[in-house]
Design a protein around this motif. Structure first.
Motif, PDB file in Angstrom:
ATOM      1  N   ARG A   1       9.236 -53.724  18.201  1.00  0.00           N
ATOM      2  CA  ARG A   1       8.636 -54.155  19.470  1.00  0.00           C
ATOM      3  C   ARG A   1       7.218 -53.599  19.628  1.00  0.00           C
ATOM      4  O   ARG A   1       6.962 -52.444  19.281  1.00  0.00           O
ATOM      5  N   HIS A   2       6.354 -54.434  20.135  1.00  0.00           N
ATOM      6  CA  HIS A   2       5.005 -53.979  20.498  1.00  0.00           C
ATOM      7  C   HIS A   2       4.384 -54.991  21.451  1.00  0.00           C
ATOM      8  O   HIS A   2       4.618 -56.198  21.292  1.00  0.00           O
ATOM      9  N   PRO A   3       3.587 -54.542  22.433  1.00  0.00           N
ATOM     10  CA  PRO A   3       2.995 -55.492  23.382  1.00  0.00           C
ATOM     11  C   PRO A   3       1.808 -56.277  22.828  1.00  0.00           C
ATOM     12  O   PRO A   3       1.367 -57.242  23.456  1.00  0.00           O
ATOM     13  N   ASP A   4       1.264 -55.857  21.686  1.00  0.00           N
ATOM     14  CA  ASP A   4       0.113 -56.566  21.104  1.00  0.00           C
ATOM     15  C   ASP A   4       0.597 -57.347  19.886  1.00  0.00           C
ATOM     16  O   ASP A   4       1.161 -56.776  18.945  1.00  0.00           O
ATOM     17  N   ASP A   5       0.351 -58.659  19.913  1.00  0.00           N
ATOM     18  CA  ASP A   5       0.922 -59.513  18.873  1.00  0.00           C
ATOM     19  C   ASP A   5       0.368 -59.193  17.486  1.00  0.00           C
ATOM     20  O   ASP A   5       1.093 -59.250  16.497  1.00  0.00           O
ATOM     21  N   ALA A   6      -0.921 -58.848  17.424  1.00  0.00           N
ATOM     22  CA  ALA A   6      -1.523 -58.533  16.122  1.00  0.00           C
ATOM     23  C   ALA A   6      -0.872 -57.276  15.532  1.00  0.00           C
ATOM     24  O   ALA A   6      -0.575 -57.208  14.341  1.00  0.00           O
ATOM     25  N   THR A   7      -0.650 -56.280  16.392  1.00  0.00           N
ATOM     26  CA  THR A   7       0.008 -55.064  15.917  1.00  0.00           C
ATOM     27  C   THR A   7       1.441 -55.352  15.483  1.00  0.00           C
ATOM     28  O   THR A   7       1.918 -54.848  14.459  1.00  0.00           O
ATOM     29  N   LEU A   8       2.116 -56.197  16.268  1.00  0.00           N
ATOM     30  CA  LEU A   8       3.495 -56.553  15.919  1.00  0.00           C
ATOM     31  C   LEU A   8       3.533 -57.269  14.563  1.00  0.00           C
ATOM     32  O   LEU A   8       4.435 -57.036  13.752  1.00  0.00           O
ATOM     33  N   SER A   9       2.537 -58.098  14.300  1.00  0.00           N
ATOM     34  CA  SER A   9       2.461 -58.773  12.993  1.00  0.00           C
ATOM     35  C   SER A   9       2.217 -57.772  11.866  1.00  0.00           C
ATOM     36  O   SER A   9       2.776 -57.897  10.776  1.00  0.00           O
ATOM     37  N   LYS A  10       1.383 -56.769  12.131  1.00  0.00           N
ATOM     38  CA  LYS A  10       1.132 -55.731  11.140  1.00  0.00           C
ATOM     39  C   LYS A  10       2.412 -54.922  10.878  1.00  0.00           C
ATOM     40  O   LYS A  10       2.726 -54.592   9.724  1.00  0.00           O
ATOM     41  N   MET A  11       3.164 -54.648  11.933  1.00  0.00           N
ATOM     42  CA  MET A  11       4.438 -53.941  11.761  1.00  0.00           C
ATOM     43  C   MET A  11       5.394 -54.781  10.912  1.00  0.00           C
ATOM     44  O   MET A  11       6.135 -54.264  10.076  1.00  0.00           O
ATOM     45  N   ASP A  12       5.371 -56.087  11.137  1.00  0.00           N
ATOM     46  CA  ASP A  12       6.192 -57.014  10.350  1.00  0.00           C
ATOM     47  C   ASP A  12       5.817 -56.912   8.871  1.00  0.00           C
ATOM     48  O   ASP A  12       6.688 -56.798   7.998  1.00  0.00           O
ATOM     49  N   ALA A  13       4.511 -56.925   8.599  1.00  0.00           N
ATOM     50  CA  ALA A  13       4.052 -56.850   7.198  1.00  0.00           C
ATOM     51  C   ALA A  13       4.456 -55.516   6.572  1.00  0.00           C
ATOM     52  O   ALA A  13       4.908 -55.461   5.422  1.00  0.00           O
ATOM     53  N   ASP A  14       4.326 -54.423   7.350  1.00  0.00           N
ATOM     54  CA  ASP A  14       4.705 -53.101   6.836  1.00  0.00           C
ATOM     55  C   ASP A  14       6.199 -53.033   6.527  1.00  0.00           C
ATOM     56  O   ASP A  14       6.624 -52.432   5.541  1.00  0.00           O
ATOM     57  N   LEU A  15       6.985 -53.649   7.406  1.00  0.00           N
ATOM     58  CA  LEU A  15       8.432 -53.669   7.173  1.00  0.00           C
ATOM     59  C   LEU A  15       8.747 -54.402   5.872  1.00  0.00           C
ATOM     60  O   LEU A  15       9.524 -53.919   5.039  1.00  0.00           O
ATOM     61  N   ARG A  16       8.135 -55.576   5.703  1.00  0.00           N
ATOM     62  CA  ARG A  16       8.421 -56.378   4.507  1.00  0.00           C
ATOM     63  C   ARG A  16       8.024 -55.623   3.232  1.00  0.00           C
ATOM     64  O   ARG A  16       8.753 -55.648   2.226  1.00  0.00           O
ATOM     65  N   ALA A  17       6.892 -54.910   3.311  1.00  0.00           N
ATOM     66  CA  ALA A  17       6.456 -54.121   2.144  1.00  0.00           C
ATOM     67  C   ALA A  17       7.449 -52.991   1.863  1.00  0.00           C
ATOM     68  O   ALA A  17       7.772 -52.709   0.702  1.00  0.00           O
ATOM     69  N   ALA A  18       7.937 -52.348   2.921  1.00  0.00           N
ATOM     70  CA  ALA A  18       8.868 -51.233   2.733  1.00  0.00           C
ATOM     71  C   ALA A  18      10.179 -51.714   2.108  1.00  0.00           C
ATOM     72  O   ALA A  18      10.732 -51.073   1.208  1.00  0.00           O
ATOM     73  N   VAL A  19      10.655 -52.856   2.593  1.00  0.00           N
ATOM     74  CA  VAL A  19      11.910 -53.397   2.055  1.00  0.00           C
ATOM     75  C   VAL A  19      11.711 -53.775   0.586  1.00  0.00           C
ATOM     76  O   VAL A  19      12.534 -53.429  -0.275  1.00  0.00           O
TER      77      VAL A  19
ATOM     78  N   VAL B   1       2.401 -49.840  37.189  1.00  0.00           N
ATOM     79  CA  VAL B   1       1.650 -51.092  37.247  1.00  0.00           C
ATOM     80  C   VAL B   1       1.899 -51.784  35.905  1.00  0.00           C
ATOM     81  O   VAL B   1       1.375 -51.359  34.874  1.00  0.00           O
ATOM     82  N   VAL B   2       2.736 -52.812  35.907  1.00  0.00           N
ATOM     83  CA  VAL B   2       3.212 -53.372  34.638  1.00  0.00           C
ATOM     84  C   VAL B   2       2.185 -54.370  34.111  1.00  0.00           C
ATOM     85  O   VAL B   2       1.947 -55.415  34.710  1.00  0.00           O
ATOM     86  N   THR B   3       1.571 -54.004  33.000  1.00  0.00           N
ATOM     87  CA  THR B   3       0.479 -54.817  32.454  1.00  0.00           C
ATOM     88  C   THR B   3       0.975 -55.852  31.447  1.00  0.00           C
ATOM     89  O   THR B   3       0.373 -56.911  31.299  1.00  0.00           O
ATOM     90  N   ASP B   4       2.039 -55.540  30.754  1.00  0.00           N
ATOM     91  CA  ASP B   4       2.533 -56.385  29.668  1.00  0.00           C
ATOM     92  C   ASP B   4       4.039 -56.186  29.506  1.00  0.00           C
ATOM     93  O   ASP B   4       4.569 -55.172  29.932  1.00  0.00           O
ATOM     94  N   ALA B   5       4.659 -57.136  28.851  1.00  0.00           N
ATOM     95  CA  ALA B   5       6.021 -56.915  28.365  1.00  0.00           C
ATOM     96  C   ALA B   5       5.982 -57.020  26.848  1.00  0.00           C
ATOM     97  O   ALA B   5       5.232 -57.825  26.291  1.00  0.00           O
ATOM     98  N   GLN B   6       6.759 -56.178  26.214  1.00  0.00           N
ATOM     99  CA  GLN B   6       6.687 -56.090  24.762  1.00  0.00           C
ATOM    100  C   GLN B   6       7.143 -57.352  24.056  1.00  0.00           C
ATOM    101  O   GLN B   6       8.079 -58.011  24.481  1.00  0.00           O
TER     102      GLN B   6
END
Ligand SMILES: [Zn+2]
Length: 408
Positions: free
Chosen positions: A287-305, A205-210
């Motif tokens: 990739r993530h289906p929740d935009d807020a989480t995807l934004s947090k992943m973006d911030a974590d990536l930028r900090a790591a780089v 049952v497909v609820t979201d697309a990433q």
């Protein structure tokens, strides 16, 4: 209504008949968009639609619609569909399963003499794969207003032939305007991943697309001799990249189970065994289906780089080259799919689509959801792609009932 059954044998026979068009030696298909092979498959689909009493319309992007009239001619249709085109080494189910399931829904309604309130339509979207013409899902994208018509028709293959020219050549440059009201849209598709098979579930049952964020990153240090240069004085861009790759993997794990985080492309300069790498170019896919989480992943990536660059005294150029927002599917359409699975006693689980589908664009203009069925070992975009007759029938049955619920 729940006593109406689709004909699994008829659906399977149609799938196998269609798979002869563009068949490859290893049991798959090669049906690149708008080739003679695609035309032959389209012709067969149109013939089957007409034999099922459908009124067939083709729009200017070559999208095909087979319409079964409803009691209320003013109602927008409840629509289902997917794509006929394939990857160069594609399988017998990706896309075409959703198209022929839609046809089977219409054949079943005909046999049972059921009249729906809203019309029922089956659609085939041009060039979903994006293999011959980039980008993917371009024609459902034009339908949904993501791209304009001019842009769609001017997409060119590697020989410079445009979609507009090729639609004319194969006789599928239709007259209908692209885009119209749709009451609800459902797409049946193979999962293209291993989750349903692993958990022994028949229906996804497909609820979201990433949502997806793609980046390109260049880290620059300094090339130097691998022998005489002491460890403490080095500016090694590949060591920095390795730290980022590790961080990207952790970002994915930290946001499990729905996150995906990948570095799949690395180019090392000068790529010589006894020179300290001075420059590395690499690509990151989050990739993530929740935009807020995807934004947090973006911030974590930028900090790591930034952290890796600072530690190792590297220069950084990090660019986000693509952002595709998550697609939450319509709750009522999602519920309709779940109810249909339950009504048929089929095992099911909620699932997020990791891949793009035409439904992701149609979701912008109509209430939409998807039905997934398992595919063997989760393998797709491969000639050995495989699904069982029983699962194909189960997904089609769920599709029928979800559509009936919305069509009235
Ligand atoms: Zn597909």
């Amino acid at each position: 209504m729940s006593s109406v059954r689709i004909d699994g044998d008829r659906l399977w026979d149609s799938l196998m008949e269609m798979a002869k068009i563009g068949a490859t030696e290893k049991g798959g298909v090669c049906r690149l968009a708008l080739t003679d092979v695609d035309k032959a498959a389209r012709d067969l689909f149109v013939k089957w639609c007409e034999e099922a009493g459908c009124e067939v319309t083709i729009d200017r992007m070559g999208n095909i619609f087979g319409r079964r009239a409803g009691k209320n001619p003013d109602s927008p249709p409840v629509m289902t569909g997917s794509h006929i085109d394939s990857q160069p080494t594609g399988g017998k189910f990706d896309g075409i399963y959703g198209v022929l399931s839609g046809l089977e829904v219409i054949r079943t309604l005909n046999d049972a003499g059921i009249e729906t309130e809203a019309p029922i339509e089956v659609s085939a979207w041009t060039n979903e794969e994006g293999s011959r013409f980039a980008p993917a899902m371009v024609s459902s994208g034009v339908f949904a207003g993501v791209f304009d018509l001019e842009y769609g028709l001017s997409r060119a293959d590697l020989d410079g032939k445009t979609m507009g020219e090729e639609l004319e050549r194969i006789g599928y440059a239709g007259e209908a305007p692209v885009g119209k009201p749709v009451k609800a849209f459902f797409e049946a598709h193979i999962e293209q991943g291993p989750i349903l098979e692993d958990e022994n579930k028949t229906i996804g049952v497909v609820t979201d697309a990433q949502g997806q964020r793609w980046y390109e990153c260049t880290l620059t240090g300094q090339e130097a001799h691998a022998g005489p240069t002491p460890m403490g004085t080095r500016r090694d861009a590949l060591v920095g990249t390795a730290r980022v790759i590790q961080a990207v993997n952790e970002i994915g794990l930290d946001n499990a189970p729905l996150a995906c985080a990948t570095v799949g492309l690395v180019q090392v300069h000068p790529n010589s065994r006894n020179t300290i790498p001075g420059k590395v170019f690499f690509a990151i896919d989050l990739r993530h289906p929740d935009d807020a989480t995807l934004s947090k992943m973006d911030a974590d990536l930028r900090a790591a780089v930034a952290g890796a660059a600072e530690d190792l005294k590297l220069e950084v150029a990090l660019e986000e080259i693509w952002y595709s927002p998550p697609v939450p599917f319509d709750r009522e359409c999602v519920d309709a799919v779940r109810r249909a699975a339950e009504a048929n006693g089929l095992s099911h689980r909620d699932i997020v689509s990791g891949a793009g589908h035409d439904a992701c664009y149609i979701a912008r203009v109509a209430p939409t959801s998807m039905v997934f069925i398992p595919c063997e070992d989760g393998i797709s975009h491969n000639e050995i792609e495989s699904a069982t007759k029983e699962d194909c029938a189960a997904g089609c049955q769920v599709l029928l009932q979800a559509m009936l619920e919305r069509a009235g």
